[in-house]
Write a protein that holds these residues in place. Structure first.
Motif, PDB file in Angstrom:
ATOM      1  N   LEU A 368       0.491 -19.386  80.396  1.00  0.00           N
ATOM      2  CA  LEU A 368      -0.785 -20.463  79.477  1.00  0.00           C
ATOM      3  C   LEU A 368       0.096 -19.558  77.752  1.00  0.00           C
ATOM      4  N   ARG A 369      -0.117 -20.297  77.444  1.00  0.00           N
ATOM      5  CA  ARG A 369       0.244 -19.638  75.648  1.00  0.00           C
ATOM      6  C   ARG A 369      -0.952 -19.910  75.124  1.00  0.00           C
ATOM      7  N   ILE A 370      -1.490 -19.119  74.189  1.00  0.00           N
ATOM      8  CA  ILE A 370      -2.498 -18.318  73.579  1.00  0.00           C
ATOM      9  C   ILE A 370      -2.251 -18.120  72.268  1.00  0.00           C
ATOM     10  N   VAL A 371      -3.087 -18.682  71.319  1.00  0.00           N
ATOM     11  CA  VAL A 371      -3.520 -18.416  70.061  1.00  0.00           C
ATOM     12  C   VAL A 371      -4.520 -17.847  69.703  1.00  0.00           C
ATOM     13  N   THR A 372      -4.224 -16.094  69.097  1.00  0.00           N
ATOM     14  CA  THR A 372      -5.362 -15.663  68.926  1.00  0.00           C
ATOM     15  C   THR A 372      -6.349 -16.010  67.397  1.00  0.00           C
ATOM     16  N   SER A 373      -5.299 -16.883  66.378  1.00  0.00           N
ATOM     17  CA  SER A 373      -5.607 -16.878  64.848  1.00  0.00           C
ATOM     18  C   SER A 373      -6.880 -17.912  64.478  1.00  0.00           C
ATOM     19  N   MET A 374      -7.078 -18.404  65.802  1.00  0.00           N
ATOM     20  CA  MET A 374      -8.186 -19.786  65.033  1.00  0.00           C
ATOM     21  C   MET A 374      -9.064 -18.769  65.652  1.00  0.00           C
ATOM     22  N   LEU A 375      -9.886 -17.930  65.950  1.00  0.00           N
ATOM     23  CA  LEU A 375     -11.041 -17.272  65.605  1.00  0.00           C
ATOM     24  C   LEU A 375     -11.741 -16.386  64.784  1.00  0.00           C
ATOM     25  N   TYR A 376     -10.673 -16.847  63.368  1.00  0.00           N
ATOM     26  CA  TYR A 376     -11.233 -16.594  62.313  1.00  0.00           C
ATOM     27  C   TYR A 376     -12.461 -16.755  61.943  1.00  0.00           C
ATOM     28  N   GLY A 377     -12.594 -18.240  62.200  1.00  0.00           N
ATOM     29  CA  GLY A 377     -13.876 -18.582  61.297  1.00  0.00           C
ATOM     30  C   GLY A 377     -13.745 -19.883  61.429  1.00  0.00           C
ATOM     31  N   ILE A 378     -14.395 -20.841  61.330  1.00  0.00           N
ATOM     32  CA  ILE A 378     -14.416 -22.295  60.900  1.00  0.00           C
ATOM     33  C   ILE A 378     -13.912 -23.158  59.224  1.00  0.00           C
ATOM     34  N   SER A 379     -15.149 -22.209  58.465  1.00  0.00           N
ATOM     35  CA  SER A 379     -15.178 -22.272  56.638  1.00  0.00           C
ATOM     36  C   SER A 379     -14.290 -20.889  56.158  1.00  0.00           C
ATOM     37  N   ASP A 380     -13.552 -21.626  55.024  1.00  0.00           N
ATOM     38  CA  ASP A 380     -12.422 -20.843  54.342  1.00  0.00           C
ATOM     39  C   ASP A 380     -13.337 -19.221  53.736  1.00  0.00           C
ATOM     40  N   GLU A 381     -14.543 -19.736  53.728  1.00  0.00           N
ATOM     41  CA  GLU A 381     -16.092 -18.367  53.321  1.00  0.00           C
ATOM     42  C   GLU A 381     -15.827 -17.484  54.608  1.00  0.00           C
ATOM     43  N   GLN A 382     -15.903 -17.522  55.804  1.00  0.00           N
ATOM     44  CA  GLN A 382     -15.777 -17.192  57.222  1.00  0.00           C
ATOM     45  C   GLN A 382     -14.535 -16.796  57.833  1.00  0.00           C
ATOM     46  N   ARG A 383     -13.619 -17.282  57.245  1.00  0.00           N
ATOM     47  CA  ARG A 383     -12.143 -16.905  57.519  1.00  0.00           C
ATOM     48  C   ARG A 383     -12.237 -15.917  56.394  1.00  0.00           C
ATOM     49  N   LEU A 384     -12.098 -15.751  55.232  1.00  0.00           N
ATOM     50  CA  LEU A 384     -11.464 -14.616  54.404  1.00  0.00           C
ATOM     51  C   LEU A 384     -12.550 -14.042  54.152  1.00  0.00           C
ATOM     52  N   ALA A 385     -13.911 -13.995  54.942  1.00  0.00           N
ATOM     53  CA  ALA A 385     -14.110 -12.178  55.256  1.00  0.00           C
ATOM     54  C   ALA A 385     -13.758 -11.770  56.762  1.00  0.00           C
ATOM     55  N   THR A 386     -13.509 -12.607  57.568  1.00  0.00           N
ATOM     56  CA  THR A 386     -12.748 -11.928  58.566  1.00  0.00           C
ATOM     57  C   THR A 386     -11.327 -10.746  58.048  1.00  0.00           C
ATOM     58  N   LEU A 387     -11.370 -11.921  57.463  1.00  0.00           N
ATOM     59  CA  LEU A 387      -9.556 -10.898  56.498  1.00  0.00           C
ATOM     60  C   LEU A 387      -9.467  -9.868  55.812  1.00  0.00           C
ATOM     61  N   ASP A 388     -11.144 -10.380  55.212  1.00  0.00           N
ATOM     62  CA  ASP A 388     -11.151  -8.586  54.217  1.00  0.00           C
ATOM     63  C   ASP A 388     -12.220  -7.629  54.909  1.00  0.00           C
ATOM     64  N   ALA A 389     -12.561  -7.978  56.569  1.00  0.00           N
ATOM     65  CA  ALA A 389     -13.799  -6.502  57.197  1.00  0.00           C
ATOM     66  C   ALA A 389     -13.039  -5.424  57.964  1.00  0.00           C
ATOM     67  N   GLY A 390     -13.080  -4.363  57.271  1.00  0.00           N
ATOM     68  CA  GLY A 390     -12.600  -3.174  57.674  1.00  0.00           C
ATOM     69  C   GLY A 390     -12.505  -2.931  59.350  1.00  0.00           C
ATOM     70  N   ASP A 391     -13.534  -4.356  60.012  1.00  0.00           N
ATOM     71  CA  ASP A 391     -13.386  -4.007  61.820  1.00  0.00           C
ATOM     72  C   ASP A 391     -13.642  -5.531  61.535  1.00  0.00           C
ATOM     73  N   PRO A 392     -12.516  -6.530  61.674  1.00  0.00           N
ATOM     74  CA  PRO A 392     -12.348  -7.991  62.310  1.00  0.00           C
ATOM     75  C   PRO A 392     -12.711  -7.897  63.782  1.00  0.00           C
ATOM     76  N   LEU A 393     -13.230  -6.934  64.116  1.00  0.00           N
ATOM     77  CA  LEU A 393     -13.199  -7.299  65.586  1.00  0.00           C
ATOM     78  C   LEU A 393     -14.972  -7.116  65.325  1.00  0.00           C
ATOM     79  N   SER A 394     -15.377  -7.177  64.709  1.00  0.00           N
ATOM     80  CA  SER A 394     -17.070  -7.274  64.299  1.00  0.00           C
ATOM     81  C   SER A 394     -17.082  -7.874  63.984  1.00  0.00           C
ATOM     82  N   ARG A 395     -16.852  -9.544  63.531  1.00  0.00           N
ATOM     83  CA  ARG A 395     -17.273 -10.935  62.874  1.00  0.00           C
ATOM     84  C   ARG A 395     -17.543 -11.047  63.499  1.00  0.00           C
ATOM     85  N   PRO A 396     -18.629 -12.259  63.433  1.00  0.00           N
ATOM     86  CA  PRO A 396     -19.444 -12.727  64.552  1.00  0.00           C
ATOM     87  C   PRO A 396     -18.470 -13.925  65.360  1.00  0.00           C
ATOM     88  N   SER A 397     -17.980 -14.712  64.798  1.00  0.00           N
ATOM     89  CA  SER A 397     -16.300 -15.590  64.944  1.00  0.00           C
ATOM     90  C   SER A 397     -15.195 -14.439  65.915  1.00  0.00           C
TER      91      SER A 397
END
Length: 415
Positions: A368-397
């Motif tokens: 299976l080809r697994i893409v990991t980058s679509m878990l960062y969030g739906i909105s740009d605000e969510q994705r930017l918050a994930t990018l800026d997070a010290g611990d991205p694994l703790s972000r809700p999405s």
């Protein structure tokens, strides 16, 4: 070839689910999953009045920026032998149309290489990728594969290498590339080095391009769809060898491009120039993106390792390629092929993946080809918050996505 690209088809399916409010864990479409860097939006707005037809190969200043990008990576580059186009996929097709002979590919490989060859009535000569890294034919196997292909009446003349690789998310080693370079020279193969994920290799200092080793027979392609998440802007670039053969190939390519797409959107040329000049804000965004992709990819990698899958540790980009034959997951879901497993994950659990057979692999390997980058969030605000997070694994999405993947992949009775 009458079917739509598997990657684009699954993206359209995911968009339909989103429009209908159906929750899906999207591990299927290879999009970088991050918002546009604001300065690039500003550049488009500032140049939106431009409407003249561009030069087919791009403006001189843009090509100088592209050449400089390659030169800083120890790849000889002449601005007169660099160009831009509406996406690296268009460049790859134009190259295959401009180079005679059949295509040598690693198994598995990105879905469009073989599909483009089929459209151009070229044969594909498959060579299994090594266990350590995808995206390249196994250097130990390749000479005998080429010999057998010629005995069978094929005409291998061009080979595509991908590093970091899609679908495996791995980077070929310098030693492997040196062996492939030796074979390419002895077998007179033109090499296309698809480096669309190069700037997302986790170890930038240890990265080697085959174009450093055999610059006179290598065309390098890249773009901005992955490193700066500009997939929908369709911006690809290429560097051709500074030889008589390289010039001739460049000229054939430009002639073809002039009839197919005329040129790249002129209002986007300043974006290409700015990005490939690598200002500090561009470098910062790519560096942060690389860290995020690595963090999330390694977390999902561990889940599949715990499930007993044969999966390479990711070393670049935002992909994984687990082989699940013989695992508890395949047995529990009654899957004997990759297509069966991918369909079951989607139908029962709303987890989207692509089967390895879409990448030329054997269905019974249950890759299976697994893409990991679509878990960062739906909105740009969510994705930017994930990018800026010290611990991205703790972000809700991200945390919720990981929890669902873990539940389905590892649970004896997922729901």
């Amino acid at each position: 070839m009458s079917e739509k690209s598997a990657t684009l088809a699954i993206n359209e399916q995911m968009q339909e689910y989103v429009r209908n409010g159906v929750p899906v864990i999207n591990l299927g479409f290879g999009e970088a999953g991050l918002p546009v860097l604001p300065v690039l939006r500003d550049l488009v707005a500032a140049h939106s009045a431009l409407n003249a037809y561009p030069a087919v190969q791009g403006a001189v200043s843009t090509r100088r920026a592209i050449a400089g990008y390659f030169q800083r990576r120890s790849i000889p580059a002449d601005a007169d032998l660099c160009l831009l186009a509406p996406g690296s996929k268009a460049i790859l097709y134009g190259l295959l149309a401009s180079i005679p002979g059949d295509l040598v590919l690693a198994r598995p490989s990105w879905v469009s290489y073989a599909a483009q060859a089929e459209h151009l009535h070229k044969n594909v000569i498959w060579c299994q990728a090594p266990a350590s890294a995808g995206g390249i034919p196994d250097p130990q196997l390749l000479p005998s594969v080429l010999e057998e292909a010629r005995r069978s009446g094929f005409d291998p003349r061009v080979m595509i290498l991908t590093s970091p690789d899609n679908p495996s998310g791995t980077v070929a080693s310098a030693e492997q590339l040196r062996a492939l370079a030796t074979t390419a020279e002895s077998q007179d193969l033109v090499v296309i080095s698809d480096e669309i994920y190069r700037d997302l290799a986790y170890d930038q200092a240890g990265y080697t391009s085959v174009a450093e080793l055999i610059p006179d027979r290598t065309v390098v392609t890249t773009g901005l769809s992955k490193s700066l998440a500009l997939g929908g802007w369709r911006l690809g670039v290429a560097r051709f060898p500074a030889t008589a053969d390289g010039q001739a190939l460049h000229d054939r390519f430009i002639a073809l491009a002039s009839e197919l797409w005329s040129g790249t959107s002129i209002l986007l040329e300043p974006v290409v120039e700015y990005a490939f000049n690598e200002s500090p804000d561009v470098v910062r965004r790519i560096t942060r993106s690389r860290h995020l992709h690595s963090t999330v990819s390694h977390a999902i990698y561990q889940i599949f390792r715990d499930a007993g899958a044969a999966v390479r540790e990711p070393t670049g980009g935002f992909y994984l390629y687990p082989n699940l034959a013989g695992t508890g997951l395949a047995r529990r879901l009654g899957a004997h092929t990759d297509g069966q497993l991918s369909a079951t994950l989607m139908d029962r659990f709303r987890i989207a993946t692509l089967p390895g057979s879409a990448f030329g692999d054997l269905p019974e390997r249950i890759g299976l080809r697994i893409v990991t980058s679509m878990l960062y969030g739906i909105s740009d605000e969510q994705r930017l918050a994930t990018l800026d997070a010290g611990d991205p694994l703790s972000r809700p999405s991200v945390s919720q996505g990981l929890e669902r993947i873990r539940e389905v992949v590892l649970s004896d009775s997922p729901s």
